[in-house]
Design an enzyme around this catalytic site. Structure first.
Site, PDB file in Angstrom:
ATOM      1  N   GLY A  14       0.841  -1.199   0.000  1.00  0.00           N
ATOM      2  CA  GLY A  14       0.000   0.000   0.000  1.00  0.00           C
ATOM      3  C   GLY A  14       0.874   1.245   0.000  1.00  0.00           C
ATOM      4  N   ALA A  25      15.556  10.703  -0.391  1.00  0.00           N
ATOM      5  CA  ALA A  25      16.632  10.652   0.607  1.00  0.00           C
ATOM      6  C   ALA A  25      17.571   9.483   0.327  1.00  0.00           C
ATOM      7  CB  ALA A  25      16.027  10.532   2.008  1.00  0.00           C
ATOM      8  N   VAL A  26      17.003   8.328  -0.035  1.00  0.00           N
ATOM      9  CA  VAL A  26      17.837   7.149  -0.303  1.00  0.00           C
ATOM     10  C   VAL A  26      18.751   7.429  -1.505  1.00  0.00           C
ATOM     11  CG1 VAL A  26      17.785   4.741  -1.122  1.00  0.00           C
ATOM     12  CG2 VAL A  26      16.206   5.471   0.688  1.00  0.00           C
ATOM     13  N   VAL A  27      18.167   7.973  -2.569  1.00  0.00           N
ATOM     14  CA  VAL A  27      18.954   8.214  -3.788  1.00  0.00           C
ATOM     15  C   VAL A  27      20.047   9.249  -3.518  1.00  0.00           C
ATOM     16  CG1 VAL A  27      18.854   9.151  -6.144  1.00  0.00           C
ATOM     17  CG2 VAL A  27      17.090   7.549  -5.363  1.00  0.00           C
ATOM     18  N   ARG A  75       1.487  -5.194  -5.689  1.00  0.00           N
ATOM     19  CA  ARG A  75       1.491  -6.418  -4.894  1.00  0.00           C
ATOM     20  C   ARG A  75       1.961  -7.517  -5.838  1.00  0.00           C
ATOM     21  NH1 ARG A  75      -2.551  -3.566  -1.714  1.00  0.00           N
ATOM     22  NH2 ARG A  75      -1.468  -3.343   0.260  1.00  0.00           N
ATOM     23  N   ASP A 106       4.374  -4.189   6.430  1.00  0.00           N
ATOM     24  CA  ASP A 106       4.722  -5.474   7.001  1.00  0.00           C
ATOM     25  C   ASP A 106       5.066  -6.547   5.953  1.00  0.00           C
ATOM     26  OD1 ASP A 106       4.431  -6.542   9.820  1.00  0.00           O
ATOM     27  OD2 ASP A 106       3.446  -8.099   8.612  1.00  0.00           O
ATOM     28  N   GLY A 107       4.207  -6.670   4.924  1.00  0.00           N
ATOM     29  CA  GLY A 107       4.426  -7.674   3.891  1.00  0.00           C
ATOM     30  C   GLY A 107       5.709  -7.402   3.120  1.00  0.00           C
ATOM     31  N   THR A 128       3.820   3.304   5.511  1.00  0.00           N
ATOM     32  CA  THR A 128       2.408   2.916   5.599  1.00  0.00           C
ATOM     33  C   THR A 128       1.670   3.959   6.434  1.00  0.00           C
ATOM     34  OG1 THR A 128       0.859   1.373   6.654  1.00  0.00           O
ATOM     35  CG2 THR A 128       3.088   1.323   7.459  1.00  0.00           C
ATOM     36  N   ASP A 130      -0.822   3.363   8.302  1.00  0.00           N
ATOM     37  CA  ASP A 130      -1.491   2.759   9.466  1.00  0.00           C
ATOM     38  C   ASP A 130      -0.721   2.855  10.788  1.00  0.00           C
ATOM     39  OD1 ASP A 130      -3.596   2.039   7.888  1.00  0.00           O
ATOM     40  OD2 ASP A 130      -2.953  -0.029   7.593  1.00  0.00           O
ATOM     41  N   ASP A 132       1.381   0.792  11.849  1.00  0.00           N
ATOM     42  CA  ASP A 132       1.288  -0.547  12.437  1.00  0.00           C
ATOM     43  C   ASP A 132       2.611  -1.319  12.384  1.00  0.00           C
ATOM     44  OD1 ASP A 132       1.350  -0.862   9.721  1.00  0.00           O
ATOM     45  OD2 ASP A 132      -0.304  -2.274   9.600  1.00  0.00           O
ATOM     46  N   ARG A 157     -18.158  18.591  11.275  1.00  0.00           N
ATOM     47  CA  ARG A 157     -18.658  19.286  12.467  1.00  0.00           C
ATOM     48  C   ARG A 157     -19.527  20.481  12.088  1.00  0.00           C
ATOM     49  NH1 ARG A 157     -16.872  19.229  17.589  1.00  0.00           N
ATOM     50  NH2 ARG A 157     -15.175  17.850  18.154  1.00  0.00           N
ATOM     51  N   ARG A 174      -6.860  -1.746   9.942  1.00  0.00           N
ATOM     52  CA  ARG A 174      -7.483  -3.066  10.092  1.00  0.00           C
ATOM     53  C   ARG A 174      -7.087  -3.724  11.404  1.00  0.00           C
ATOM     54  NH1 ARG A 174      -6.243  -5.727   4.540  1.00  0.00           N
ATOM     55  NH2 ARG A 174      -5.152  -3.776   4.406  1.00  0.00           N
ATOM     56  N   ALA A 189     -13.155  13.935  19.133  1.00  0.00           N
ATOM     57  CA  ALA A 189     -14.218  12.931  18.956  1.00  0.00           C
ATOM     58  C   ALA A 189     -14.759  12.497  20.318  1.00  0.00           C
ATOM     59  CB  ALA A 189     -13.671  11.727  18.202  1.00  0.00           C
ATOM     60  N   GLN A 255      -7.534   9.013   2.510  1.00  0.00           N
ATOM     61  CA  GLN A 255      -6.535   9.075   3.598  1.00  0.00           C
ATOM     62  C   GLN A 255      -5.116   8.822   3.106  1.00  0.00           C
ATOM     63  OE1 GLN A 255      -8.411   6.957   7.310  1.00  0.00           O
ATOM     64  NE2 GLN A 255      -9.549   6.385   5.479  1.00  0.00           N
TER      65      GLN A 255
HETATM   66  P1  ADP Z   1       2.461  -4.051   2.766  1.00  0.00           P
HETATM   67  O1  ADP Z   1       3.907  -4.052   2.488  1.00  0.00           O
HETATM   68  O2  ADP Z   1       1.848  -2.701   2.607  1.00  0.00           O
HETATM   69  O3  ADP Z   1       2.130  -4.751   4.059  1.00  0.00           O
HETATM   70  P2  ADP Z   1       1.566  -6.421   1.288  1.00  0.00           P
HETATM   71  O4  ADP Z   1       1.294  -7.208   2.533  1.00  0.00           O
HETATM   72  O5  ADP Z   1       0.576  -6.496   0.195  1.00  0.00           O
HETATM   73  O6  ADP Z   1       1.737  -4.864   1.593  1.00  0.00           O
HETATM   74  O7  ADP Z   1       2.992  -6.879   0.749  1.00  0.00           O
HETATM   75  C1  ADP Z   1       3.532  -6.307  -0.414  1.00  0.00           C
HETATM   76  C2  ADP Z   1       4.282  -7.351  -1.202  1.00  0.00           C
HETATM   77  O8  ADP Z   1       5.364  -7.865  -0.422  1.00  0.00           O
HETATM   78  C3  ADP Z   1       3.476  -8.595  -1.574  1.00  0.00           C
HETATM   79  O9  ADP Z   1       2.689  -8.406  -2.728  1.00  0.00           O
HETATM   80  C4  ADP Z   1       4.571  -9.607  -1.820  1.00  0.00           C
HETATM   81  O10 ADP Z   1       5.152  -9.428  -3.075  1.00  0.00           O
HETATM   82  C5  ADP Z   1       5.599  -9.236  -0.748  1.00  0.00           C
HETATM   83  N1  ADP Z   1       5.400 -10.086   0.436  1.00  0.00           N
HETATM   84  C6  ADP Z   1       4.429 -10.005   1.360  1.00  0.00           C
HETATM   85  N2  ADP Z   1       4.537 -10.993   2.287  1.00  0.00           N
HETATM   86  C7  ADP Z   1       5.611 -11.725   1.915  1.00  0.00           C
HETATM   87  C8  ADP Z   1       6.244 -12.903   2.441  1.00  0.00           C
HETATM   88  N3  ADP Z   1       5.795 -13.523   3.535  1.00  0.00           N
HETATM   89  N4  ADP Z   1       7.344 -13.367   1.794  1.00  0.00           N
HETATM   90  C9  ADP Z   1       7.804 -12.769   0.690  1.00  0.00           C
HETATM   91  N5  ADP Z   1       7.241 -11.666   0.140  1.00  0.00           N
HETATM   92  C10 ADP Z   1       6.169 -11.153   0.739  1.00  0.00           C
END
Ligand code: ADP
Length: 323
Positions: A14, A25-27, A75, A106-107, A128, A130, A132, A157, A174, A189, A255
């Site tokens: 996301g 900054a990285v570049v 994704r 996280d993913g 992100t 969130d 989170d 309001r 979530r 609120a 958002q």
């Molecule tokens: P976010 O990074 O915002 O949490 P996603 O959970 O959709 O979003 O993860 C983004 C991408 O990261 C996924 O489409 C996938 O390519 C990769 N990814 C997510 N989870 C894993 C995992 N357990 N192992 C390897 N790649 C992952």
């Protein structure tokens, strides 16, 4: 310890406001430190498609103020499998890229963790809205998203108080109620519903009715999406007290939009530079964060397996101030 000479950066999952500032900054930090820097389009999908371009100072000009991500995000289900990860590592090796900065949630962190096990040095930047991701007080984009919610509540309001109505605002989150909590406190609120704290809808409805009877002109209920739909909350309140006339607003992807706040730009700039310097120092498989103003590195394994603490003090404060 092999020296890092060529690094790449991608944005994944996301999108969030401030990803561009982090990319910049990285570049620029990489170039400043004498590295070659490559930008990978569309996250891990772009890596597997070999969409990799060399970046220079100008390729990240005029983006610090823009929402979204100029590298685009995606994704990539293929990358969840070992084969995909191996192919990703191979492609990076073919380019001679030995370090990768992943900006995402996280993913995306888990993908970076897998690549590090295949010999690529990786750094995660928390991109992100969130908030989170654990081991950082704030994620890149969170402050801007909270601002979007507060701005929307201010507008609601105006119209709600003209009719003595309640407004239910469904916000993102979530598993993490931070957007609801921070926006709820900042917008005054009356009720904040988050996944981390159990609630009693009957009690909430009674309190709203009482407050209206005491002369309150409007009442704002912020609902994190992890709790349920705003419509269902409105229905439950009305079932308890027919006099509660609640209108629902679902803020949705709004958002994620808009120019990042100065806070998010500065957070992104500090973390982006920190990720590059950490790679140069030989670090790998780490998430970058800021805790109490200090830059910190934490093992990605630990980051993805630790649930972020919810700030109960802040939650209780919001309740005390919302009488
Ligand atoms: P976010 O990074 O915002 O949490 P996603 O959970 O959709 O979003 O993860 C983004 C991408 O990261 C996924 O489409 C996938 O390519 C990769 N990814 C997510 N989870 C894993 C995992 N357990 N192992 C390897 N790649 C992952």
């Amino acid at each position: 310890m092999s020296e890092v000479k060529k690094i790449a950066v991608l944005t994944s999952g996301g999108d969030s406001q401030g990803m561009n500032a982090a990319l910049r900054a990285v570049v620029r930090s990489g170039l400043y430190h004498g590295l070659e820097v490559y930008g990978i389009q569309r996250g891990y999908q772009g890596l597997l498609n070999n969409e990799i371009n060399k970046m220079d100072l100008r390729s990240v000009g005029d983006i610090i103020q823009r929402g979204g991500t100029v590298l685009q995000s995606a994704r990539c289900p293929e990358f969840m499998k070992l084969e995909g990860q191996q192919r990703g590592a191979e492609i990076l090796n073919q380019h001679g890229i030995d370090g990768l900065v992943v900006i995402g949630g996280d993913g995306s962190y888990q993908g970076a963790n897998k690549l590090s096990k295949l010999g690529i040095k990786t750094m995660g930047l928390p991109g992100t809205i969130d908030n989170d991701i654990s081991f950082t007080d704030y994620t890149i984009g969170f402050d801007t998203a909270v601002g979007v919610v507060v701005d929307a509540v201010n507008k609601l309001r105006d119209t709600m108080s003209s009719h003595a109505r309640s407004s239910i605002v469904e916000v993102m989150g979530r598993h993490c109620g931070d957007i609801a909590l921070h926006a709820g406190l900042a917008s005054g609120a009356e009720t904040i519903l988050v996944p981390e704290v159990p609630y009693d809808m009957g009690e909430i409805a009674d309190r709203m009715k009482e407050n209206f009877e005491k002369g309150k002109r409007h009442s704002i209920v912020i609902v994190a999406e992890g709790v349920g739909r705003g419509e269902d909350v409105a229905h439950a309140l009305k079932e308890r007290h027919a006099s509660i006339d609640a209108r629902v607003t679902v803020l949705g992807h709004i958002q994620r939009g808009g120019a990042p706040t100065p806070f998010d730009r500065n957070l992104a700039s500090r973390l982006g530079d920190f990720a590059v310097r950490s790679l140069i120092q030989g670090e790998s498989d780490k998430g970058c964060g800021i805790i109490n103003g200090e830059l910190v590195l934490t093992d990605i394994d630990k980051v993805v397996n630790t649930k972020k603490d919810f700030d109960m003090d802040m939650y209780e404060l919001a309740l005390r101030l919302s009488q």
